[in-house]
Scaffold this motif. Structure first.
Motif, short mmCIF file in Angstrom:
data_model
loop_
_atom_site.label_atom_id
_atom_site.label_comp_id
_atom_site.label_asym_id
_atom_site.label_seq_id
_atom_site.Cartn_x
_atom_site.Cartn_y
_atom_site.Cartn_z
N UNK A 130 8.03 27.03 69.21
CA UNK A 130 6.96 27.98 69.54
C UNK A 130 7.59 29.30 70.00
N UNK A 131 6.98 30.39 69.58
CA UNK A 131 7.38 31.70 70.09
C UNK A 131 8.74 32.18 69.63
N UNK A 162 9.12 35.54 71.02
CA UNK A 162 8.62 35.78 72.37
C UNK A 162 9.76 35.98 73.36
N UNK A 163 9.52 36.84 74.34
CA UNK A 163 10.59 37.08 75.31
C UNK A 163 10.81 35.90 76.25
N UNK A 164 9.84 34.98 76.31
CA UNK A 164 10.09 33.82 77.18
C UNK A 164 11.21 32.95 76.64
N UNK A 165 11.55 33.10 75.36
CA UNK A 165 12.67 32.34 74.81
C UNK A 165 13.99 33.12 74.79
N UNK A 166 13.96 34.32 75.34
CA UNK A 166 15.20 35.10 75.42
C UNK A 166 16.00 34.72 76.65
N UNK A 167 17.28 34.93 76.55
CA UNK A 167 18.14 34.87 77.73
C UNK A 167 18.88 36.19 77.83
N UNK A 202 17.09 30.43 73.54
CA UNK A 202 16.73 29.02 73.41
C UNK A 202 16.23 28.73 72.00
N UNK A 224 13.77 25.97 71.53
CA UNK A 224 12.36 26.28 71.84
C UNK A 224 11.76 27.23 70.80
#
Lengths: 591, 591
Positions: B516-517, B520-525, B509, B512
């Motif tokens: 921010x980040x 960060x792994x929260x932005x990985x797919x 993403x 995103x």
């Protein structure tokens, strides 16, 4: 997606609580993740979005792991699967509007099926809310240019699908409100919402709740009635049992949701009473025991099981959830003398036709029954005489029928397997399976949302690994169901999870074709997906796939992919006829 | 999925209207489809479910074609795309609960972006509703065993995302209610709901509305104020224009939604006024004309465009939709003297700082302006002196940057193309493109739901074919966006539709990450999807794909797949760096 939120979440006016005031303070975002961690939850699910990014930054102060899903609907299903498997609480994180609205159906399903879930929605900043500005992701007022937008529009929608909605309006009592929300969710076993403005998560709050109210305490329930009353109720039930000649225990889904499965299994074993499960209660009891007589779904049961229930002189229905599907279309108590029926529910206990106690919970009574049971007063019920339920063969124009597959599965299943079925016709056939010891069955037998099981399986897989479990995960998936949520298959590989998937290819929505329009194009889907190549496309390098069209091929595939290669994802595509369904599905449609 | 509904929908007690009472009667289901057909709508979208199957049976009495989508969210996006393309009305059909709840985010997006849509939800039978029974697909009351379920629970949720909700409680006035609902949707340009009990659709109703109120009349609007008032308003505006030395027209999205694009283009052409579009208004005006000065989004515009607006002595803002993104984060009117600003909206007209007329619509005024315009009173504005907007190069660590791609697209675009962009970083860059004549741009610039564009494109493609159009459909799709709704790609092939897709692979993403980040792994797919193989898996036999990593490869691919092979689906995977975004996206984030 983010614009204005960027300014909001990065702004830290000096009047805000941006520095800790004492040793017991933490940023609100960190408090929430530490609280989640304190509950023993190691994995959470969701999709990032600009209104939750700042919150997610606090995740890294804990050991809680983030599992990003391909979309929010899938994330909600995965959260549901995690919750059902751990018996704790699933946590879902989405962003304002676009995210939460996409997750709605998964949350609704969790509500309908009594699955606890904490849905945290990152929202616009408090300062922006009061302005009523038209911020992205927000539906404006219908008179857009003339009236302000309502930043609380979405949270006003979720009442029917949640047990409690907390929308933080500031820091005051925030930790108590959050803890209270979690307690309500765990007590009601339903989803609850936390609306979390993005400008609050970095601000410091008193975090002393983390010490004074430890995570374990959230799972402790204090009874609301005196022990003597519990004793009396339990004694009343046991007396009925001692006097019965032909009793039967019926295990239902709320036994699972309220964590009473071990106690009920123990009770059944100690008393050696003939026992059965409803459609939704499947796998609560130990079906490998001789006392298990087969599933009971009223008129939709095997005749010998229905006959046993209807001639029983005591039916103990534990954790009842009375609904259309689970009651066999309102035939569950048909032919049963109301005087012989005991129903134990989280909200009421009903003993025969004359005693109904509201707001008393089976959570108090089931343990008491175990303690008070006097086996010496029980006759020997072991010879119940109910013939084993067989999977009734339904002929199909193709070499493999769904009932043949079910028969193969019957032999294939091993103790401790987890069997997940999507909302497709074979789901109804799984109630004819006799499960080996400690097999767990998961599916949406009541809410029946097509496409739920694949992402749900992802959450189940994550939970199993978190629990250091080596149980096999077996997913039964229709082609129409699979198309709904297929992208989530990619995430198994991303995290090294290895399901075994039976992809039932019958060229469309068989479940609908049997009901109406067998030849209509509205029941068609795009055919000819190359299912056995799908792992490649989703970036797997070591998955195994095969396509089977005959019983022999199916045998070989089950042997090869079911018993070996357990450390990779596996898919067996099974060619089926469009109108072939299990006998149980026909039975249901005819009710 | 269906059980009890089966009995409901097949039951025809003799007291019901199961036989026509006169020549003017039709089954209600057929009335609805005939009404839809009368509006010139040839295609509808949805997913079958047991509560809408009986309704869908009536489809076959008309020439309306059913486009089943892979899931309801995708179907709602497709309906949105169809509506935006035809300028008529998108029709979405889902089933109670599971279906309608899955579609919620697409409907919400249509509301936010002012797209008319009729959402027909097939529900439980009226007879079942009154019983309060726990029917599948329905969330029960939270006190499930103690209180009845509310079969109207879902329809109570949709208020904020719809302009009107009609829930049929019987046959009386049913056709009038349905017609009224459609009128409201077309008038308000928002989604509206029809809740349609499955036991009503076979019953006969008086269908004379189909004759007395022809479909065309739904699109005719009667002004609510006298022609003299309209003349006066129009004259006031024109006088301002005649006196202006440096006027500018700003075209905004509601011009498109209210069907005023041809009139506004004509007005701009006749008056030869310098003109511009907002982010959401992109492609309303003819950008191939010299009078087009570039897009205007306040501080987020090219400097020379912002400078022109802020030194103009008259700004005519047509069809304004003031929101965060479209206003350049509240900078749209910055530096503009309020006395020099005229705003024309469906609900109000504001002339300078002293005249604001509420509840007067630009629908009356725009045609009047055209009629009354006296060109002899206008100076020659042709020499506006605004330098052409250039796509500002942003360096990238990869050989292809998003801005390089935009520059290539600038050369690639042809008159009449339809350019659809998903909610991804490049969407913001498309406002730097100078569009050839009659190119149409589609995207969710305000609601910004990731994953919307791919299924939307399906609806657009269906609409284009229905209109016998040969326009190229070009889709810009991020990899994160694509993963959200990828299954709908299968449906293009199923119906022989041939998009050209640019798959922007930047491993997650990006939109995103920039906010921010970034790491960060929260932005990985899940990375490493084999995008170029995806057509094969979805059953295509003749699609073309390639992956490009350099400008030369991109050139070749655009030449080969863009100009030839137009009769097959094509995908160009473009390798991009994770943090590479267009200049406009940076500009927005910094506002």
């Amino acid at each position: 997606m983010a614009p204005i939120a960027l300014a909001d979440i990065n702004s830290s006016p000096s009047s805000l609580n941006t520095e800790p005031q004492s040793d017991f303070q933490l940023p609100l975002g960190e408090y929430i993740f530490k609280r989640i961690e304190s509950l023993g939850i190691k994995s959470i699910f969701g999709v990032p979005g600009d209104f939750n990014l700042q919150f997610l930054e606090h995740l890294y102060q804990t050991n809680v792991k983030w599992y990003g899903c391909c979309n929010e609907l899938n994330a909600s299903y995965a959260t549901d699967g995690y919750s059902r498997t751990t018996g704790k609480l699933g946590v879902l994180v989405t962003t304002f509007g676009v995210g939460e609205m996409s997750a709605m159906n998964g949350v609704s399903g969790a509500f309908a099926e009594s699955v606890p879930m904490l849905h945290i929605v990152g929202t616009t900043a408090l300062t922006v809310k009061s302005s009523g500005a038209n911020i992205h992701h927000l539906v404006p007022n219908i008179s857009t240019g003339l009236q302000k937008s309502d930043h609380y529009a979405y949270e006003k929608m979720v009442g029917p699908i949640s047990c409690r909605v907390e929308s933080l309006k500031g820091l005051q009592n925030a930790t108590d409100l959050i803890d209270g929300l979690i307690k309500t969710i765990l007590e009601k076993k339903r989803p609850g919402y936390l609306y979390l403005p993005c400008d609050l998560v970095d601000q410091f709050v008193d975090a002393s709740n983390l010490i004074s109210v430890p995570g374990e305490s959230f799972f402790v329930r204090n009874s609301t009635i005196p022990p003597t009353v519990q004793d009396n109720i339990s004694e009343l039930i046991l007396q009925k049992l001692y006097n019965a000649k032909k009793p039967v225990v019926l295990a239902d889904v709320l036994v699972d949701r309220y964590g009473l499965t071990p106690q009920l299994r123990e009770f059944v074993k100690l008393a050696n009473i003939p026992n059965s499960s409803t459609a939704m209660g499947k796998s609560i009891l130990d079906e490998s025991q001789a006392s298990y007589i087969g599933d009971y779904i009223g008129d939709e049961s095997a005749p010998q099981v229905a006959e046993y229930f209807r001639s029983a002189d005591l039916v103990l229905h534990f954790g009842d959830y009375y609904n259309e599907i689970n009651s066999g279309h309102n035939s569950l108590y048909k032919g049963i003398n109301p005087d012989n029926l005991i129903i134990l529910n989280p909200e009421y206990i009903s003993i025969g036709s004359r005693v109904k106690i509201f707001y008393e919970s089976f959570l108090d009574i089931v343990p008491q029954l175990l303690v008070s049971l006097d086996r010496s007063q029980l006759p020997d019920f072991s010879n119940h005489g109910v013939a084993p339920v067989e999977i009734k063969e339904v002929p199909s124009p193709k070499p493999i029928s769904q009932t043949l597959l079910l028969n193969k599965l019957q032999k294939f299943l091993k103790p401790d397997d987890v069997l997940i079925s999507d909302t497709c016709s074979i789901m109804f056939g799984t109630n004819e399976l006799r499960l080996p010891r400690n097999v767990k069955v998961i599916g949406q037998h009541f809410y029946l949302s097509i496409g739920m099981a694949l992402p749900c399986s992802f959450g189940v897989s994550v939970a199993l690994r978190e629990m250091n479990s080596k149980r096999r995960l077996i997913l039964l998936e229709g082609d129409g169901s699979a198309q709904m949520t297929i992208q989530e298959l990619a995430n198994f590989n991303r995290h090294g999870l290895n399901p075994l998937i039976f992809l039932l290819n019958n060229n469309g929505y068989t479940v609908e074709r049997v009901i109406k329009g067998p030849e209509r194009d509205y029941n068609d889907i795009m055919p000819n997906w190359k299912w056995t190549k799908i792992f490649d496309v989703f970036g797997y390098s070591n998955a195994k796939c095969c396509k089977v069209g005959t019983p022999d091929e199916l045998d070989q595939a089950m042997q090869k992919l079911g018993d070996s290669d357990l450390d990779v994802a596996r898919l067996i595509e099974v060619e089926l006829a469009p109108l072939d369904v299990p006998d149980r599905f026909h039975a249901m449609c005819n009710c």
